[in-house]
Design a protein around this motif. Structure first.
Motif, PDB file in Angstrom:
ATOM      1  N   TYR A   1      -1.513   0.619  -4.116  1.00  0.00           N
ATOM      2  CA  TYR A   1      -2.646   1.548  -4.142  1.00  0.00           C
ATOM      3  C   TYR A   1      -2.107   2.977  -4.020  1.00  0.00           C
ATOM      4  O   TYR A   1      -1.234   3.239  -3.187  1.00  0.00           O
ATOM      5  CB  TYR A   1      -3.609   1.265  -2.996  1.00  0.00           C
ATOM      6  CG  TYR A   1      -4.322  -0.055  -3.159  1.00  0.00           C
ATOM      7  CD1 TYR A   1      -5.367  -0.188  -4.063  1.00  0.00           C
ATOM      8  CD2 TYR A   1      -3.927  -1.170  -2.438  1.00  0.00           C
ATOM      9  CE1 TYR A   1      -6.011  -1.408  -4.229  1.00  0.00           C
ATOM     10  CE2 TYR A   1      -4.555  -2.391  -2.595  1.00  0.00           C
ATOM     11  CZ  TYR A   1      -5.593  -2.500  -3.499  1.00  0.00           C
ATOM     12  OH  TYR A   1      -6.215  -3.705  -3.672  1.00  0.00           O
TER      13      TYR A   1
ATOM     14  N   LYS B   1       0.991   5.624  -1.007  1.00  0.00           N
ATOM     15  CA  LYS B   1       0.212   6.818  -1.323  1.00  0.00           C
ATOM     16  C   LYS B   1       0.956   7.707  -2.306  1.00  0.00           C
ATOM     17  O   LYS B   1       0.658   8.880  -2.445  1.00  0.00           O
ATOM     18  CB  LYS B   1      -0.091   7.606  -0.041  1.00  0.00           C
ATOM     19  CG  LYS B   1      -0.988   6.864   0.928  1.00  0.00           C
ATOM     20  CD  LYS B   1      -2.380   6.703   0.380  1.00  0.00           C
ATOM     21  CE  LYS B   1      -3.236   5.852   1.298  1.00  0.00           C
ATOM     22  NZ  LYS B   1      -4.474   5.406   0.668  1.00  0.00           N
TER      23      LYS B   1
ATOM     24  N   ARG C   1     -10.572   0.711  -5.790  1.00  0.00           N
ATOM     25  CA  ARG C   1     -10.128  -0.408  -4.950  1.00  0.00           C
ATOM     26  C   ARG C   1     -11.245  -1.441  -4.744  1.00  0.00           C
ATOM     27  O   ARG C   1     -11.047  -2.635  -4.915  1.00  0.00           O
ATOM     28  CB  ARG C   1      -9.688   0.170  -3.606  1.00  0.00           C
ATOM     29  CG  ARG C   1      -8.979  -0.785  -2.722  1.00  0.00           C
ATOM     30  CD  ARG C   1      -8.459  -0.064  -1.505  1.00  0.00           C
ATOM     31  NE  ARG C   1      -7.649  -0.951  -0.705  1.00  0.00           N
ATOM     32  CZ  ARG C   1      -6.716  -0.558   0.120  1.00  0.00           C
ATOM     33  NH1 ARG C   1      -6.455   0.706   0.262  1.00  0.00           N
ATOM     34  NH2 ARG C   1      -6.024  -1.412   0.834  1.00  0.00           N
ATOM     35  N   ARG C   2     -12.424  -0.937  -4.387  1.00  0.00           N
ATOM     36  CA  ARG C   2     -13.513  -1.848  -4.067  1.00  0.00           C
ATOM     37  C   ARG C   2     -13.956  -2.655  -5.284  1.00  0.00           C
ATOM     38  O   ARG C   2     -14.258  -3.825  -5.192  1.00  0.00           O
ATOM     39  CB  ARG C   2     -14.690  -1.030  -3.513  1.00  0.00           C
ATOM     40  CG  ARG C   2     -15.745  -1.894  -2.864  1.00  0.00           C
ATOM     41  CD  ARG C   2     -16.819  -1.062  -2.229  1.00  0.00           C
ATOM     42  NE  ARG C   2     -16.326  -0.293  -1.107  1.00  0.00           N
ATOM     43  CZ  ARG C   2     -17.049   0.621  -0.473  1.00  0.00           C
ATOM     44  NH1 ARG C   2     -18.271   0.894  -0.877  1.00  0.00           N
ATOM     45  NH2 ARG C   2     -16.550   1.275   0.551  1.00  0.00           N
TER      46      ARG C   2
ATOM     47  N   ALA D   1      -3.126   7.359  -4.101  1.00  0.00           N
ATOM     48  CA  ALA D   1      -4.205   8.323  -3.895  1.00  0.00           C
ATOM     49  C   ALA D   1      -4.786   8.750  -5.244  1.00  0.00           C
ATOM     50  O   ALA D   1      -4.086   8.749  -6.253  1.00  0.00           O
ATOM     51  CB  ALA D   1      -3.669   9.532  -3.145  1.00  0.00           C
ATOM     52  N   ASP D   2      -6.062   9.087  -5.229  1.00  0.00           N
ATOM     53  CA  ASP D   2      -6.744   9.472  -6.464  1.00  0.00           C
ATOM     54  C   ASP D   2      -6.431  10.915  -6.820  1.00  0.00           C
ATOM     55  O   ASP D   2      -7.237  11.818  -6.585  1.00  0.00           O
ATOM     56  CB  ASP D   2      -8.253   9.296  -6.303  1.00  0.00           C
ATOM     57  CG  ASP D   2      -8.639   7.851  -6.411  1.00  0.00           C
ATOM     58  OD1 ASP D   2      -8.082   7.156  -7.270  1.00  0.00           O
ATOM     59  OD2 ASP D   2      -9.505   7.412  -5.638  1.00  0.00           O
TER      60      ASP D   2
ATOM     61  N   SER E   1      -4.504   3.446 -12.440  1.00  0.00           N
ATOM     62  CA  SER E   1      -4.661   4.604 -11.552  1.00  0.00           C
ATOM     63  C   SER E   1      -5.140   5.840 -12.300  1.00  0.00           C
ATOM     64  O   SER E   1      -5.127   6.924 -11.737  1.00  0.00           O
ATOM     65  CB  SER E   1      -3.323   4.922 -10.879  1.00  0.00           C
ATOM     66  OG  SER E   1      -2.393   5.360 -11.849  1.00  0.00           O
TER      67      SER E   1
ATOM     68  N   VAL F   1       0.852  -1.183   0.000  1.00  0.00           N
ATOM     69  CA  VAL F   1       0.000   0.000   0.000  1.00  0.00           C
ATOM     70  C   VAL F   1       0.886   1.231   0.000  1.00  0.00           C
ATOM     71  O   VAL F   1       1.761   1.374   0.836  1.00  0.00           O
ATOM     72  CB  VAL F   1      -0.930   0.028   1.226  1.00  0.00           C
ATOM     73  CG1 VAL F   1      -1.795   1.271   1.203  1.00  0.00           C
ATOM     74  CG2 VAL F   1      -1.805  -1.209   1.239  1.00  0.00           C
TER      75      VAL F   1
ATOM     76  N   SER G   1      -7.184   4.607  -5.471  1.00  0.00           N
ATOM     77  CA  SER G   1      -7.966   4.223  -4.290  1.00  0.00           C
ATOM     78  C   SER G   1      -9.457   4.096  -4.586  1.00  0.00           C
ATOM     79  O   SER G   1     -10.154   3.257  -4.025  1.00  0.00           O
ATOM     80  CB  SER G   1      -7.769   5.252  -3.180  1.00  0.00           C
ATOM     81  OG  SER G   1      -6.426   5.290  -2.829  1.00  0.00           O
ATOM     82  N   ARG G   2      -9.955   4.949  -5.496  1.00  0.00           N
ATOM     83  CA  ARG G   2     -11.390   4.955  -5.772  1.00  0.00           C
ATOM     84  C   ARG G   2     -11.842   3.638  -6.408  1.00  0.00           C
ATOM     85  O   ARG G   2     -12.978   3.226  -6.253  1.00  0.00           O
ATOM     86  CB  ARG G   2     -11.712   6.135  -6.697  1.00  0.00           C
ATOM     87  CG  ARG G   2     -13.076   6.729  -6.456  1.00  0.00           C
ATOM     88  CD  ARG G   2     -13.294   7.949  -7.339  1.00  0.00           C
ATOM     89  NE  ARG G   2     -12.540   9.097  -6.870  1.00  0.00           N
ATOM     90  CZ  ARG G   2     -12.489  10.255  -7.505  1.00  0.00           C
ATOM     91  NH1 ARG G   2     -13.145  10.421  -8.636  1.00  0.00           N
ATOM     92  NH2 ARG G   2     -11.786  11.258  -7.037  1.00  0.00           N
TER      93      ARG G   2
ATOM     94  N   SER H   1       1.587   9.565  -5.205  1.00  0.00           N
ATOM     95  CA  SER H   1       0.761  10.038  -6.299  1.00  0.00           C
ATOM     96  C   SER H   1       0.904  11.545  -6.312  1.00  0.00           C
ATOM     97  O   SER H   1       0.993  12.172  -5.271  1.00  0.00           O
ATOM     98  CB  SER H   1      -0.690   9.645  -6.055  1.00  0.00           C
ATOM     99  OG  SER H   1      -1.504  10.081  -7.096  1.00  0.00           O
TER     100      SER H   1
END
Lengths: 433, 319
Positions: free
Chosen positions: A228, A6, A209-210, A230-231, A164, A4, A206-207, A8
């Motif tokens: 992952y 961040k 991810r689900r 950040a968006d 991404s 993981v 991140s958006r 970005s």
């Protein structure tokens, strides 16, 4: 295994854009396909057919023996009704073939038996990808076999699947991955094998991810590292990808080759190698405030942009601008009857209020562009140097490292076309060099 | 549909425009201006009108003289209106109209235009105008100008506003509101040599809510300003709350240091600038000397703006 991170760069874009329907459907096959011959970056190819010839779906219709050429295939079965030039969406012209729908479909609704690829060597895979005419859309129009086959460093290269992309409406790749996770992952594995490595990474915003849980499960099973981020837009630059996936290697001061591919490319590579299917169609995001039914559709290469918009219910109002590509980096469509090419992944029709264009005003020096710049340039300063004709100072201040993401212009309250200025300046320098 | 084919990306823009920025800042200043005028009456109103009027006329005349055809007059995007309203709120109630007009003219002609034009200057034009007003004011007015208001709870308790609020709002709601609390809204204290906008904490916060936290007025630099001020006041063993509430430091918090053209461009630079400005403002408040201590502190710190930007640029490039 997953990591993981961040890492970005850029800014958070407002989530105000009209969402697109999830999934995608096959668009109606057009009665006429106009297929531009020059859809890739590389050598020019020549038609192998003449006017009046009957062609089958997926048949090679143009080719060249030159090193940087890739074959072009018929997207629909039918008769060649014209060979000439076509005006593309950006106003430029390209030699093209017009095919009128006729005859039977070989592939529509049918799924061929998979061809084993695990035991193939690099040269075989490169040839199979080349034969299918796959390009690295939407990042570039470079043939995929040239990109993945070009190894420079002596160390093991790294292949990265970029999920991404956060630019609004650029969601076709995500939909393809959600719908066909195994195929996209297999495409990544083939791409890695083609590049001569087992070192595979996936970078996910991140958006998303689900929605990519199933994909993540498969990725873990085959040993792909998942990151992952950040968006943010533009999210990952070449440099940030490098620092994200090659930290251990970088510590040893070794600079590996990194190949970044999109889900669309991975999917096309999979189809090319596993099913021997050429790149004759493309999943496209069709969105914008003027589109009646914003959605994703799979269209044949050569379908007109007007037909693509009609497939999504047409337009609700006269658009202020129609764009191919994302709203930040796309190109304005000057010919709505122009055909879709392999590099097109989004068609957007926007009303004026979505664009928010205003009259240009003098710079107030607010620094919004500086804070937004993902590569830490000072666009305000570059603008002043260029306006004053001090080009060398602009180069010293980092003009050539601008990645042309368009963020500086996007956030500018004075509506100064900064990125256009920088691009023009760079082009001027290239032309005079 | 646009078919020119020469339109460059991006094709969408953020909603913020120059006019929008200054529109918001003017809206945010309005509650302070309204209560300042309420407090100072016709005298305060005259200061505001003369400042705004002179600023607009100066811009108009300059525009006629310098008009080169494609130049965008600044007054059309609300900047002059914002600058002159802000200037008037920083000026004391008893400023002679001639001095107000001089300060406004200097703000527009020297501060905005002669010092490089829109977006190129570093010192906030308002503070230049204030400096001139300070020099001119000291020679024309017998009083020593300062930024500290002296709240008078007795005056508040006797005021019609307080009586009205007590009779129709607070008592029916069962609330007990002391005059001290009301004095923060409509300070009825001394109105001679203090800024029109000084000590109007609640109206100021009401206006600032409109813009605080956005890119326009980021919370970080404002917090840094407060931290710098508190640190100096603490070391000087001064009454922190009293000084911060009675002075016009709060006004400068929001509208002086966050004027988009006259602050560092990077976040870290803004925080550094805030710390320096807050610290120096507090220092000048506790050390008797400069008239208009907060304005003087802002002018001095503004001189270091290019250095802060340059320093941060070097750090970023090195990284």
């Amino acid at each position: 295994m997953s990591i993981v991170s961040k890492k970005s760069v850029g800014i958070l874009l407002p989530s105000e854009y009209s969402p697109l329907e999830r999934g995608y459907w096959n668009a109606a096959v057009p009665s006429l396909c106009v297929v531009p011959l020059q859809q890739h970056t590389g050598s020019r190819i020549e038609p192998l057919v003449v006017k009046g010839d009957l062609v089958r779906e997926g048949m090679v219709i143009a080719e060249s023996s030159r090193r940087l050429a890739i074959p072009l295939h018929a997207p629909i079965p039918g008769r060649v009704v014209d060979i000439g030039r076509v005006k593309l969406f950006d106003g430029t012209f390209s030699p093209a073939l017009a095919i009128e729908l006729d005859g039977e479909f070989d592939r529509l609704g049918k799924r061929a038996d998979p061809i084993p690829w695990e035991d193939d060597d690099r040269a075989d895979l490169i040839e199979r990808i080349r034969a299918a005419g796959v390009i690295c859309s939407p990042r570039s129009s470079v043939p995929a076999h040239r990109y993945l086959g070009a190894r420079r460093a002596l160390t093991e290269p790294i292949v990265v699947l970029d999920l991404s992309d956060i630019e609004p409406y650029m969601t076709a790749g995500l939909e393809v991955t959600v719908t066909s996770p195994v195929e996209v992952l297999t495409g990544l594995r083939i791409a890695a094998r083609t590049a001569g490595t087992e070192n595979m990474h996936v970078v996910i915003g991140s958006r998303a991810r689900r929605r990519l849980r199933a994909f993540r499960k498969y990725a873990d099973e085959v040993g792909v590292r998942v990151h992952y981020v950040a968006d943010r837009y533009p999210g990952l630059t070449e440099q940030s990808v490098r620092s994200l996936v090659s930290r251990r290697v970088a510590r040893r001061d070794v600079d590996p080759d990194i190949f970044i591919i999109s889900p669309a490319t991975a999917f096309s590579v999979h189809d090319a190698v596993v099913y021997g299917k050429p790149q004759i169609d493309q999943v496209i995001a069709v969105g914008g405030s003027a589109v009646r039914r914003p959605a994703h559709v799979r269209v044949r290469i050569g379908t007109s942009i007007a037909d693509v918009l009609a497939e999504c219910g047409g337009l609700t109002a006269e658009p202020a601008r129609i764009i191919v590509g994302g709203p930040l980096t796309g190109q304005v469509v000057t010919n709505i009857n122009a055909p879709v090419t392999k590099a097109v992944v989004a068609v957007i029709a926007m009303k004026g209020d979505e664009i928010r264009d205003e009259r240009q005003e003098p710079c107030i020096g607010c620094g919004a562009c500086v804070r937004a710049c993902p590569v830490d340039l000072d666009p305000r300063l570059l603008h002043r140097y260029i306006q004053a004709g001090r080009r060398d100072r602009a180069v010293t201040a980092g003009l050539l490292t601008c990645i042309e993401c368009g963020l500086c212009s996007h956030v500018c309250p004075s509506r100064i076309p900064l990125v256009r200025e920088f691009r023009m300046e760079k082009l001027t320098r290239e032309n005079t060099a | 549909m646009n078919v020119t084919g020469h339109i460059s990306f991006p094709h969408v823009f953020q909603p913020t425009t120059v006019r929008g920025i200054y529109g918001k800042l003017i809206l945010a200043l309005l509650p302070v201006a309204a209560f300042g005028v309420h407090r100072g009456g016709i005298t305060a109103l005259m200061v505001v009108i003369v400042a705004v009027g002179t600023g607009v006329v100066s811009e108009f005349i300059l525009d006629m003289i310098l008009n080169s055809g494609d130049r965008q007059p600044v007054s059309r995007n609300g900047r002059i209106l914002y600058l002159t309203v802000f200037l008037s709120l920083m000026l004391p109630f008893d400023t002679p109209p001639v001095v107000v007009a001089l300060a406004a003219a200097v703000t527009v002609v020297v501060g905005v235009h002669l010092m490089g034009g829109t977006g190129v200057y570093y010192i906030n034009p308002v503070f230049l105008g204030l400096l001139v007003a300070g020099v001119a004011g000291m020679s024309t007015a017998p009083v020593h100008w300062g930024d500290l208001a002296v709240p008078s709870t007795a005056l508040v308790a006797d005021s019609r506003f307080y009586q009205f609020m007590m009779d129709y709002v607070f008592i029916p709601l069962g609330m007990r509101v002391p005059p001290e609390a009301i004095s923060l809204i409509v300070n009825l204290g001394e109105t001679g040599a203090v800024s029109i906008g000084a000590s109007l904490v609640v109206p100021l916060l009401l206006g600032a809510v409109l813009v605080l936290g956005e890119d326009l007025i980021p919370a970080g630099p404002v917090a840094a300003y407060a931290a710098g001020a508190v640190a100096v006041l603490y070391v000087a063993d001064a009454d922190i709350v009293d000084l911060m509430v009675r002075s016009n430091m709060m006004l400068v918090f929001f509208f002086g240091m966050v004027e988009p053209s006259t602050r560092p461009v990077r976040w870290k630079g803004m925080v550094l600038y805030g710390l320096l400005a807050g610290g120096l403002s507090a220092l000048f408040l506790v050390v008797p000397g400069p008239s208009m201590p907060v304005a003087a502190a802002m002018v001095i710190v503004s001189v270091f703006l290019p250095l802060i930007d340059q320093l941060l640029d070097q750090l970023v490039v090195r990284r």
